[in-house]
Design a protein around this motif. Structure first.
Motif, mmCIF file in Angstrom:
data_model
loop_
_atom_site.group_PDB
_atom_site.id
_atom_site.type_symbol
_atom_site.label_atom_id
_atom_site.label_comp_id
_atom_site.label_asym_id
_atom_site.label_seq_id
_atom_site.Cartn_x
_atom_site.Cartn_y
_atom_site.Cartn_z
ATOM 1 N N ALA A 44 70.770 -26.853 -46.828
ATOM 2 C CA ALA A 44 69.739 -27.727 -47.386
ATOM 3 C C ALA A 44 68.342 -27.372 -46.870
ATOM 4 O O ALA A 44 67.351 -27.838 -47.424
ATOM 5 C CB ALA A 44 70.054 -29.183 -47.052
ATOM 6 N N PHE A 45 68.255 -26.558 -45.826
ATOM 7 C CA PHE A 45 66.983 -26.283 -45.167
ATOM 8 C C PHE A 45 66.663 -24.789 -45.165
ATOM 9 O O PHE A 45 67.550 -23.962 -45.001
ATOM 10 C CB PHE A 45 67.030 -26.736 -43.698
ATOM 11 C CG PHE A 45 67.231 -28.211 -43.519
ATOM 12 C CD1 PHE A 45 66.147 -29.079 -43.554
ATOM 13 C CD2 PHE A 45 68.496 -28.733 -43.324
ATOM 14 C CE1 PHE A 45 66.328 -30.449 -43.382
ATOM 15 C CE2 PHE A 45 68.691 -30.095 -43.146
ATOM 16 C CZ PHE A 45 67.608 -30.953 -43.171
ATOM 17 N N HIS A 46 65.388 -24.475 -45.284
ATOM 18 C CA HIS A 46 64.957 -23.117 -44.983
ATOM 19 C C HIS A 46 65.095 -22.938 -43.468
ATOM 20 O O HIS A 46 64.883 -23.898 -42.713
ATOM 21 C CB HIS A 46 63.505 -22.892 -45.422
ATOM 22 C CG HIS A 46 63.347 -22.782 -46.904
ATOM 23 N ND1 HIS A 46 63.896 -21.754 -47.642
ATOM 24 C CD2 HIS A 46 62.705 -23.591 -47.789
ATOM 25 C CE1 HIS A 46 63.593 -21.912 -48.903
ATOM 26 N NE2 HIS A 46 62.876 -23.029 -49.035
ATOM 27 N N PRO A 47 65.439 -21.741 -43.006
ATOM 28 C CA PRO A 47 65.637 -21.540 -41.564
ATOM 29 C C PRO A 47 64.424 -21.921 -40.713
ATOM 30 O O PRO A 47 64.575 -22.353 -39.572
ATOM 31 C CB PRO A 47 65.937 -20.044 -41.442
ATOM 32 C CG PRO A 47 66.448 -19.645 -42.786
ATOM 33 C CD PRO A 47 65.753 -20.541 -43.777
ATOM 34 N N ASP A 48 63.213 -21.798 -41.260
ATOM 35 C CA ASP A 48 62.006 -22.120 -40.493
ATOM 36 C C ASP A 48 61.496 -23.543 -40.759
ATOM 37 O O ASP A 48 60.367 -23.883 -40.415
ATOM 38 C CB ASP A 48 60.899 -21.108 -40.786
ATOM 39 C CG ASP A 48 60.478 -21.096 -42.254
ATOM 40 O OD1 ASP A 48 61.209 -21.650 -43.110
ATOM 41 O OD2 ASP A 48 59.417 -20.520 -42.564
ATOM 42 N N ALA A 49 62.351 -24.382 -41.334
ATOM 43 C CA ALA A 49 61.959 -25.767 -41.632
ATOM 44 C C ALA A 49 61.680 -26.541 -40.351
ATOM 45 O O ALA A 49 62.208 -26.226 -39.285
ATOM 46 C CB ALA A 49 63.066 -26.465 -42.424
ATOM 47 N N THR A 50 60.858 -27.569 -40.493
ATOM 48 C CA THR A 50 60.597 -28.512 -39.407
ATOM 49 C C THR A 50 61.092 -29.877 -39.859
ATOM 50 O O THR A 50 60.803 -30.312 -40.977
ATOM 51 C CB THR A 50 59.093 -28.579 -39.086
ATOM 52 O OG1 THR A 50 58.655 -27.287 -38.658
ATOM 53 C CG2 THR A 50 58.814 -29.595 -37.985
ATOM 54 N N ILE A 51 61.828 -30.552 -38.968
ATOM 55 C CA ILE A 51 62.365 -31.871 -39.250
ATOM 56 C C ILE A 51 61.913 -32.817 -38.143
ATOM 57 O O ILE A 51 62.059 -32.495 -36.957
ATOM 58 C CB ILE A 51 63.913 -31.870 -39.316
ATOM 59 C CG1 ILE A 51 64.408 -30.880 -40.376
ATOM 60 C CG2 ILE A 51 64.442 -33.271 -39.616
ATOM 61 C CD1 ILE A 51 64.982 -29.636 -39.814
ATOM 62 N N ALA A 52 61.357 -33.965 -38.521
ATOM 63 C CA ALA A 52 60.984 -35.014 -37.581
ATOM 64 C C ALA A 52 61.878 -36.210 -37.879
ATOM 65 O O ALA A 52 61.727 -36.862 -38.906
ATOM 66 C CB ALA A 52 59.512 -35.368 -37.726
ATOM 67 N N ALA A 53 62.853 -36.465 -36.980
ATOM 68 C CA ALA A 53 63.827 -37.539 -37.180
ATOM 69 C C ALA A 53 64.012 -38.277 -35.861
ATOM 70 O O ALA A 53 64.582 -37.718 -34.912
ATOM 71 C CB ALA A 53 65.153 -36.966 -37.673
ATOM 72 N N GLY A 54 63.551 -39.515 -35.793
ATOM 73 C CA GLY A 54 63.636 -40.245 -34.531
ATOM 74 C C GLY A 54 62.853 -39.513 -33.459
ATOM 75 O O GLY A 54 61.725 -39.076 -33.694
ATOM 76 N N ASP A 55 63.467 -39.306 -32.303
ATOM 77 C CA ASP A 55 62.760 -38.595 -31.240
ATOM 78 C C ASP A 55 62.924 -37.082 -31.345
ATOM 79 O O ASP A 55 62.380 -36.335 -30.545
ATOM 80 C CB ASP A 55 63.174 -39.106 -29.855
ATOM 81 C CG ASP A 55 64.648 -38.944 -29.552
ATOM 82 O OD1 ASP A 55 65.430 -38.589 -30.459
ATOM 83 O OD2 ASP A 55 65.037 -39.193 -28.398
#
Length: 186
Positions: A44-55
């Motif tokens: 579901a993600f590009h390898p260089d994706a950034t995810i901000a989830a909780g902490d």
């Protein structure tokens, strides 16, 4: 009768197909998390994706490695349900907002429920839509009273496969067949 398709119809069809591909990305993320299917999750993600989830703030591999032990230790089962979904596409970039309802059956037999929105930027690279940036807006949370799971006492309830947080889950069975004996309760 003419079978000519207008340019406008073709444009709309392309956008509809893009929107479906994008929704499939969202579903792969949810299924990958709930089944602990690393390949589905990461797809579901590009390898260089950034995810901000909780902490957590980081990339998809680190998110998977961080979240699976947390869910394994805390819950027996999780459901990441996808609800309302908006999608604005401009060329090879899409911005989406997807409401979600998270439900976890906790190891202490309590049930945790939370809701929020995945706010994503997806990019089409090499013809594939994937998440490039995700912000998880958690908006509420609570506990739900526990009840017995319905039909748990039926002797052959799991003959077609028991729910599992792995590829042993019956949703991976191909072809899906019924192995249970016919029974019409009366």
């Amino acid at each position: 009768m003419s079978t000519t398709v207008s340019a406008e119809s073709l444009t709309r069809l392309d956008e509809l197909l893009d929107r479906q591909d994008i929704m499939d990305v969202m579903t792969r993320f949810s299924r990958g998390m709930d089944r602990f299917d690393r390949d589905a999750f990461l797809s579901a993600f590009h390898p260089d994706a950034t995810i901000a989830a909780g902490d957590f703030v980081g990339g998809p591999v680190d998110l998977y490695e961080w979240s699976v032990p947390m869910h394994e230790q805390g819950q027996l089962a999780t459901h990441h349900n996808l609800l309302n979904h908006t999608c604005d596409i401009t060329g090879d970039v899409a911005h989406t907002e997807t409401y979600y309802l998270f439900v976890g059956r906790n190891r202490d037999d309590s049930n945790w429920i939370a809701g929020g929105r995945y706010i994503d930027r997806l990019e089409r690279r090499d013809g594939q839509w994937k998440i490039a940036l995700r912000t998880n807006a958690i908006e509420w949370s609570g506990m739900v009273p526990t009840m017995a799971i319905p039909f748990a006492d039926v002797p052959d309830i799991n003959v077609n496969g028991a729910p599992s947080r792995s590829p042993d889950d019956p949703s991976y069975t191909r072809p899906l067949t019924n192995k249970r004996t016919a029974n019409i309760p009366g």
